[in-house]
Motif scaffolding. Structure first.
Motif, PDB file in Angstrom:
ATOM      1  N   SER A  64      31.446 -50.877 -33.932  1.00  0.00           N
ATOM      2  CA  SER A  64      32.854 -51.153 -34.208  1.00  0.00           C
ATOM      3  C   SER A  64      33.296 -50.507 -35.512  1.00  0.00           C
ATOM      4  O   SER A  64      34.436 -50.040 -35.635  1.00  0.00           O
ATOM      5  CB  SER A  64      33.084 -52.667 -34.274  1.00  0.00           C
ATOM      6  OG  SER A  64      32.238 -53.261 -35.244  1.00  0.00           O
TER       7      SER A  64
ATOM      8  N   SER B 294      31.907 -60.545 -31.926  1.00  0.00           N
ATOM      9  CA  SER B 294      33.195 -59.871 -31.850  1.00  0.00           C
ATOM     10  C   SER B 294      34.285 -60.769 -32.421  1.00  0.00           C
ATOM     11  O   SER B 294      34.152 -61.992 -32.483  1.00  0.00           O
ATOM     12  CB  SER B 294      33.529 -59.521 -30.396  1.00  0.00           C
ATOM     13  OG  SER B 294      33.708 -60.699 -29.630  1.00  0.00           O
TER      14      SER B 294
ATOM     15  N   TYR C 207      34.750 -51.084 -42.117  1.00  0.00           N
ATOM     16  CA  TYR C 207      35.360 -51.897 -41.055  1.00  0.00           C
ATOM     17  C   TYR C 207      36.535 -52.708 -41.595  1.00  0.00           C
ATOM     18  O   TYR C 207      37.557 -52.854 -40.919  1.00  0.00           O
ATOM     19  CB  TYR C 207      34.306 -52.835 -40.464  1.00  0.00           C
ATOM     20  CG  TYR C 207      34.811 -53.697 -39.331  1.00  0.00           C
ATOM     21  CD1 TYR C 207      34.885 -53.188 -38.033  1.00  0.00           C
ATOM     22  CD2 TYR C 207      35.231 -55.000 -39.557  1.00  0.00           C
ATOM     23  CE1 TYR C 207      35.365 -53.963 -36.996  1.00  0.00           C
ATOM     24  CE2 TYR C 207      35.706 -55.787 -38.532  1.00  0.00           C
ATOM     25  CZ  TYR C 207      35.770 -55.258 -37.245  1.00  0.00           C
ATOM     26  OH  TYR C 207      36.251 -56.027 -36.224  1.00  0.00           O
TER      27      TYR C 207
ATOM     28  N   ARG D 234      36.189 -47.350 -36.198  1.00  0.00           N
ATOM     29  CA  ARG D 234      37.256 -47.301 -37.193  1.00  0.00           C
ATOM     30  C   ARG D 234      37.265 -45.944 -37.903  1.00  0.00           C
ATOM     31  O   ARG D 234      38.323 -45.386 -38.195  1.00  0.00           O
ATOM     32  CB  ARG D 234      37.064 -48.424 -38.221  1.00  0.00           C
ATOM     33  CG  ARG D 234      37.362 -49.823 -37.677  1.00  0.00           C
ATOM     34  CD  ARG D 234      38.832 -50.176 -37.808  1.00  0.00           C
ATOM     35  NE  ARG D 234      39.142 -51.398 -37.091  1.00  0.00           N
ATOM     36  CZ  ARG D 234      39.089 -52.612 -37.599  1.00  0.00           C
ATOM     37  NH1 ARG D 234      38.733 -52.773 -38.863  1.00  0.00           N
ATOM     38  NH2 ARG D 234      39.414 -53.667 -36.872  1.00  0.00           N
TER      39      ARG D 234
END
Length: 400
Positions: free
Chosen positions: A93, A357, A69, A97
């Protein structure tokens, strides 16, 4: 102390030190822990593979010690991201990527047990054999390998794919069981290539093939070479050194002591010596210990008094500043992130370690900065700050 007691104590000491001597001189057992660390020379380390990588791939071999990440924030990264470990679990997340990284024309190779990736419709489960006399075999679908089969003589959990995206997936290898008569019983896919954008994912469910034990055991090193032959030679290898089951470095003095046979038994001998000192010396010199009643806990009463004082004076600004200070202390102690500089890099580290987030973290600390700049704040602003901080902490404790 009479003569007979001295004899018993002497005999006991001889037995203790004799046991320590025998333990310290015995052969150290083989460590079969599946570490997959490139610095480990134990059977399930990857020291040999990491050392031979430059011979297999002439381009640069780069070790990545940060999570994908963070590492893939730079969109100019190119190469084959190489993951080998007992188990891998990417966050949503973080895997996004990786998807973007492959979509740009790069590759990702993942060798681990039990790959479950709902985003790409991949599912695995354990391949179970019903007969005790069966052995596991591996082979490739490509005819260039002439159908040669490889075996692994150590017990392990054999996983195969039960769900794949057949439209974009190419089957490269299979695993199965052969009984004593040479008959095939259970069988399944264990190595696939998945096309995504301009690049590819390679999913492999037998990471033991890359360990020191398997590579140094002829002819199974050819099995590892055959798997790696599917990777592109024109791209650098980005060796993942972050997601590893084993420790890549010494993390405490006790860990260092217990990993050395001689230091370990010197440590144990010292402890036994201290124990004997306490038993014999403490018995003679110890005095009676007076009973001291513990102090009464006045924390709740004190907290209520301070809270009432702030409430009566309407000092919302002071309460908010205290809550912000406690939030920063929470981040330092729980997430181990320094709070000296509050900037975008700080937001990224807090977001990646807390499960929040990036946007929510940035919004929280930007609101804290607004409070710092004001001389007075309203009760509504104080309530808003409290709700944002509680939401931030609950995400760390219970997830989103």
């Amino acid at each position: 102390m009479d003569k007979q007691t001295k004899i018993y104590i002497g005999a006991f000491l001889v037995l203790i030190f004799g046991f320590i001597y025998l333990k310290s001189t015995e052969k150290k057992p083989v460590n079969w822990f599946p570490s997959y660390v490139s610095k480990h020379k134990i059977p399930y380390g990857t020291f040999v593979l990491r050392k031979e990588m430059p011979n297999l791939f002439p381009n640069k071999i780069e070790e990545v010690h940060t999570p994908p990440y963070i590492y893939l924030e730079d969109s100019t990264r190119v190469g084959t991201y190489f993951f080998v470990d007992e188990a891998l679990n990417f966050g949503d997340s973080e895997f996004l990527r990786l998807l973007k990284f492959v979509e740009r024309g790069n590759d990702v190779f993942i060798s681990t047990h039990g790959i479950q990736i709902d985003t790409l419709n991949f599912k695995t489960e354990r391949l179970v054999s019903k007969n005790l006399d069966e052995k596991v075999i591996f082979k490739f679908k490509n005819k260039i390998f002439k159908g040669k089969e490889y075996t692994f003589d150590k017990p392990f959990v054999n996983h195969v794919f039960t769900k794949i995206d057949t439209l974009n997936t190419t089957v490269l290898g299979i695993s199965g069981y052969v009984n004593a008569k040479g008959e095939r019983t259970e069988e399944g896919v264990n190595f696939v290539k998945f096309s995504y954008g301009k690049g590819h994912f390679y999913f492999h469910t037998f990471p033991e093939v890359f360990t020191n034990y398997n590579i140094l055991k002829s002819p199974n090193q050819q099995h590892a070479a055959n798997v790696l032959s599917y990777l592109r030679e024109d791209l650098p290898i980005l060796w993942d050194a972050y997601y590893k089951t084993g420790k890549t470095k010494i993390t405490s003095p006790i860990y260092y002591l217990l990993n050395s046979k001689y230091l370990k038994w010197a440590y144990y001998t010292t402890l036994i010596g201290i124990l004997f000192f306490i038993i014999f010396e403490g018995k003679r010199k110890q005095r009676s210990i007076p009973i001291i009643l513990p102090l009464k806990n006045q924390t709740i009463a004190f907290t209520r008094t301070i809270a009432n004082m702030y409430f009566e004076k309407q000092e919302h600004k002071n309460i908010a500043e205290h809550k912000i200070s406690y939030l920063l202390e929470f981040i330092r102690t729980k997430l181990h992130i320094p709070t000296t500089i509050i900037d975008t890099t700080f937001y990224k580290y807090v977001a990646s370690r807390s499960g929040n987030s990036y946007e929510s973290v940035a919004k929280l600390f930007q609101f804290c900065e607004q409070i710092h700049l004001k001389n007075q704040i309203t009760s509504d602003e104080l309530v808003k700050l409290n709700k944002m901080i509680e939401k931030f902490k609950k995400t760390i404790q219970y997830g989103k």
